[in-house]
Write an enzyme that holds these catalytic residues in place. Sequence first.
Site, PDB file in Angstrom:
ATOM      1  N   GLU B  49       0.849  -1.191   0.000  1.00  0.00           N
ATOM      2  CA  GLU B  49       0.000   0.000   0.000  1.00  0.00           C
ATOM      3  C   GLU B  49       0.884   1.240   0.000  1.00  0.00           C
ATOM      4  O   GLU B  49       1.776   1.365   0.840  1.00  0.00           O
ATOM      5  CB  GLU B  49      -0.852   0.052   1.274  1.00  0.00           C
ATOM      6  N   ASP B  60      -6.507   9.283  10.465  1.00  0.00           N
ATOM      7  CA  ASP B  60      -5.206   8.735  10.825  1.00  0.00           C
ATOM      8  C   ASP B  60      -4.704   9.252  12.166  1.00  0.00           C
ATOM      9  O   ASP B  60      -4.966  10.380  12.563  1.00  0.00           O
ATOM     10  CB  ASP B  60      -4.186   9.076   9.737  1.00  0.00           C
TER      11      ASP B  60
END
Lengths: 446, 272
Positions: B49, B60
Amino acid sequence: MRVNRRLPRMDALDKHCYTARPDTSAASGGLNTQAGMAAMTDGARVNSLRSGPDASGHFGDGLGGRFVAETLMPLLLELDAAYKTAKADPAFHKELAYYLKDYVGRPSPLWFAQRLTAECGGAKIYMKREELNHTGSHKLNNVMGQILLAHRMGRTRIVAETGAGQHGVATATVCALFGMQCVIYMGATDVARQAPNVFRMKLLGAEVVPVTAGAGTLKDAMNEAMRDWVANIHNTYFLVGTVAGPHPYPAMVRDFQSVIGDEVKVQMHEAEGRLPDVIVAAIGGGSNAMGIFHPFLDDPSVKLIGVEAAGHGLDSGKTAASIERGSRGVLHGNRTYLLQDENGQIIEAHSISAGLDYPGVGPEHSWLHEIGRAEYVGVTDDEALEAFQTCTRTEGIIPALESAHAIAHAVKIAPTLSPETLLVINISGRGDKDIFTVAEHLGVKL
Amino acid sequence: MSRIARRFAALKAEGRGALIPYLEACDPDFDTSLALLKAMPEAGADLIEIGMPFSDPSADGPIIQLAARRGLKAGATMPRLFEMVRSFREQDADTPIILMGYLNPIEAYGIDRFCVDAAAAGIDGLIIVDMPPEEAGPMQAPARAAGLDIIRLIAPTTDDARLKLVLNHASGFVYYVSITGITGTRSASDEDLRAALPRLRAATDLPIAIGFGIRTPQQAASASRIADGAVVASALLATLAETLDGEGRATERTLPDVLAQLRELGAAVRGT
């Protein structure tokens, strides 16, 4: 205006923006009743500009919506359902009307600003006195509605973002009132420039978390509040302070703030026997402006002007004018106008006013801009400072720096308008919190 | 068959799950992140990724936030990320690459152009954090036309009714966000994961990868066995961050330390 105490049909309620239910005469008095009926009648029109957003939260061509991580989607759907249920429940409206009257102190007056009118020499200037609400701004209108909803949903912990601290103070206030745990995220820069509000929140029992990411302003506080919510969904309610964020927040906050415009409609009718001609309000996220605009969207004769913070100037690169200098994008759960670079990275906003220092704007404002129903203009830091002093000297009202942006534009256009023109400025908050900032800019040491 | 499908099928034949490490584009600079990307398959990565940095990564935690900030400071843009992948593809035609990011930089690039250019660069799938299925309409057709998988996220909060909606149009694999929270903060227990999987298995035939909160080789090994793959992001970025000098620049330790950690994770997932 005749007071109509007939109950609206229940199926109609769901389609309309929030207004105090007219069966609460003891608590709300005639004014709220009339305002409520006015809003409900308007909202029922076919092709109304007041019927948005659609079921998935979109305004116009794809503005608004729900752009959040999957973890939050079920919560937003739950919130949407809970709000719909509350909105259709007369008991909810009765309870809210009670708090708005006896705790918030509504209705707020519509004040004819005689000396400012004379000084400008033109339009007749009225001021909607939202600064007289408990906690000193329009913010409590929305917070009162959402805390009742959070309570109904069984949440015990409230998180919120704040810029100037007005929404934080309002949130901390109702958390004290309802005995709920309260965590306020505030950019570290704002913590420094809004010290009195930080202290107020702490006195009210809230935990104030300074956010150092980014420029340490409202956008960063919003990110952090969302992170807290996603990590504490079992007991936490995210109490958004403006008409932005994922659906249903823009519509819900607008509904709770529409009490401002509903009252203006009735009050102006009592004072002048007709609708106002021009309404001017400052815009950061845009909740005070949406609250005063929305009840007038279907009255095409009423010109609506949103005043963005131009900062050092619209083309200075140091601005918060998201509509005038931004473009469509996705941030904080909604598609709206944003200040961004060519790569889609968000640019830090700048304004002397912490409450307007945000690189986005509510999606419904973006839509009103695109269809041309409202006009959006910019006022610089310096112009706002000037208007702050003018208002204080002529009317004896110290406005918030946010509201001073609206005043500055009103003062600019009033001389160009005829004396028959009725102009309303939304004084969204009081300026006590800003005296340190203003003193600094005037070179005065406190 | 797409690279992603081929890779999961091959791993299934081998009898193990996938290790899916994450890196942030241009963190801490273009050359270092490209070198890291190129070295990852040999160190144990089965799929990779690549994060496209965004100024406001609201899903996040602090570790990825800082990585994104470093990436942006070093000039990460969509064209630079494509350049990395093109360069990687010169040496590796098989390891699937997933772009993970937020919607706004993609919209700013232009959705149609983005899908065409991403596929041409050699990207296989997209994980767009803030694009739930309800808002995925504009992305669907261009992504399919370009042969890009849109990888759906499932959370512990996703109920059965919603599961159907989320999995409708899902392709490539399914990403199970194992905790309610932001990246790199806490971990789900094996018991939680074992309890969660049957519901997902019943709803989809696609491979399932588990992400959020997987840090140690043991966690990666057990998640890759419970599901079909384990994503490790914050733990690797934390190691990378520790190796940087006072100005945030790469040092001679940067690549070896991150790759050593990846090897440990890879060995655990392979059971060697």
